[in-house]
Design a protein around this motif. Structure first.
Motif, PDB file in Angstrom:
ATOM      1  N   GLY A 114     -40.730  10.104 -27.967  1.00  0.00           N
ATOM      2  CA  GLY A 114     -41.429   9.987 -28.962  1.00  0.00           C
ATOM      3  C   GLY A 114     -43.001   9.634 -29.522  1.00  0.00           C
ATOM      4  O   GLY A 114     -43.581   9.457 -30.144  1.00  0.00           O
ATOM      5  N   ARG A 115     -43.017   7.809 -29.083  1.00  0.00           N
ATOM      6  CA  ARG A 115     -44.081   7.375 -29.352  1.00  0.00           C
ATOM      7  C   ARG A 115     -44.646   7.841 -28.387  1.00  0.00           C
ATOM      8  O   ARG A 115     -46.399   7.625 -28.872  1.00  0.00           O
ATOM      9  CB  ARG A 115     -43.559   5.679 -28.990  1.00  0.00           C
ATOM     10  CG  ARG A 115     -43.073   4.699 -29.578  1.00  0.00           C
ATOM     11  CD  ARG A 115     -42.586   3.116 -29.325  1.00  0.00           C
ATOM     12  NE  ARG A 115     -41.878   2.856 -28.231  1.00  0.00           N
ATOM     13  CZ  ARG A 115     -40.685   2.932 -27.529  1.00  0.00           C
ATOM     14  NH1 ARG A 115     -40.231   2.974 -29.436  1.00  0.00           N
ATOM     15  NH2 ARG A 115     -40.385   2.663 -26.740  1.00  0.00           N
ATOM     16  N   LEU A 116     -44.964   8.219 -27.184  1.00  0.00           N
ATOM     17  CA  LEU A 116     -45.937   8.557 -26.511  1.00  0.00           C
ATOM     18  C   LEU A 116     -46.471   9.924 -26.768  1.00  0.00           C
ATOM     19  O   LEU A 116     -47.439  10.016 -26.959  1.00  0.00           O
ATOM     20  CB  LEU A 116     -45.561   9.068 -25.067  1.00  0.00           C
ATOM     21  CG  LEU A 116     -46.191  10.542 -23.881  1.00  0.00           C
ATOM     22  CD1 LEU A 116     -47.404   9.194 -23.376  1.00  0.00           C
ATOM     23  CD2 LEU A 116     -45.553  10.497 -23.155  1.00  0.00           C
ATOM     24  N   SER A 117     -45.106  10.809 -27.577  1.00  0.00           N
ATOM     25  CA  SER A 117     -45.903  12.260 -28.135  1.00  0.00           C
ATOM     26  C   SER A 117     -46.690  11.586 -29.518  1.00  0.00           C
ATOM     27  O   SER A 117     -47.246  12.592 -29.901  1.00  0.00           O
ATOM     28  CB  SER A 117     -44.673  13.180 -29.036  1.00  0.00           C
ATOM     29  OG  SER A 117     -43.840  12.964 -27.533  1.00  0.00           O
ATOM     30  N   LEU A 118     -46.521  10.169 -30.374  1.00  0.00           N
ATOM     31  CA  LEU A 118     -47.245  10.525 -31.704  1.00  0.00           C
ATOM     32  C   LEU A 118     -48.545  10.017 -31.037  1.00  0.00           C
ATOM     33  O   LEU A 118     -49.180  10.798 -31.514  1.00  0.00           O
ATOM     34  CB  LEU A 118     -46.090   9.349 -32.961  1.00  0.00           C
ATOM     35  CG  LEU A 118     -47.282   8.719 -33.751  1.00  0.00           C
ATOM     36  CD1 LEU A 118     -46.996  10.161 -34.346  1.00  0.00           C
ATOM     37  CD2 LEU A 118     -46.025   7.436 -33.769  1.00  0.00           C
ATOM     38  N   VAL A 119     -48.450   8.751 -30.277  1.00  0.00           N
ATOM     39  CA  VAL A 119     -49.946   8.835 -29.795  1.00  0.00           C
ATOM     40  C   VAL A 119     -50.982  10.327 -29.713  1.00  0.00           C
ATOM     41  O   VAL A 119     -52.169  10.544 -29.371  1.00  0.00           O
ATOM     42  CB  VAL A 119     -50.779   8.471 -28.521  1.00  0.00           C
ATOM     43  CG1 VAL A 119     -51.112   7.563 -27.715  1.00  0.00           C
ATOM     44  CG2 VAL A 119     -49.098   6.509 -28.875  1.00  0.00           C
TER      45      VAL A 119
END
Length: 180
Positions: free
Chosen positions: A101-106
């Protein structure tokens, strides 16, 4: 004396012998054995339908004569160890999901910013309806790129937290073995 406000729910399981509770292909010692898949699914489906703050009691009715006190302690420890292990697995899933989720958000934020900047550049360089179509298309495409991180952070994580609560409740369930 404090009386618990949380109800106790009891699941009755009937087996011929204790080995039916556990995966016969699992080579580990008794306390670390995996539960039989059907038994595991039955217990978890029952527990998932109950409130997270209730107390659980598993009563195992066994047809074969065994030393009930010793069997109850061993089966209880095995079930508690198994659900402690499952909590670790689901916490790992949750951790991996949040990392994705964090990687996708970035990635999504960078992509939406690039799309919006490109849309503004096209609008300022090319006048007319073609620029408007390109501007709207890039804006939509950019925001669609945010779909996955939004899905993860709004919806996907809380079922895993719910499973952790259920498994934690099963980890502390009272287990007793009684004759059938």
């Amino acid at each position: 004396m404090h009386i618990s406000q949380h109800p106790t729910h009891t699941l009755d399981l009937r087996v011929r012998e204790l080995r039916q509770l556990f995966n016969s292909l699992d080579p580990t010692p008794f306390l670390n054995k995996d539960l039989d898949r059907a038994c595991e699914a039955f217990i978890e489906n029952w527990a998932l339908s109950l409130p997270h703050d209730c107390h659980l009691h598993l009563t195992i009715h066994i047809d074969e004569p065994v030393a009930l006190e010793e069997a109850g302690a061993l089966v209880g420890d095995a079930i508690h160890n198994y659900y402690g292990y499952k909590i670790g697995l689901v916490r790992g899933e949750l951790s991996q999901l949040l990392r994705v989720g964090r990687l996708s958000l970035v990635v999504g934020l960078v992509f939406v910013a690039a799309c919006l900047l490109l849309a503004e550049a096209i609008t300022s360089l090319i006048p007319g309806p073609t620029a408007k179509i390109a501007h709207e298309s890039l804006t939509i495409i950019g925001w669609v790129a945010m779909w996955r991180p939004v899905q993860i952070f709004l919806y996907d994580w809380w079922p895993l937290k719910g499973r952790i609560k259920v498994f934690d409740n099963l980890r502390f369930a009272r287990v007793s073995v009684v004759p059938a």
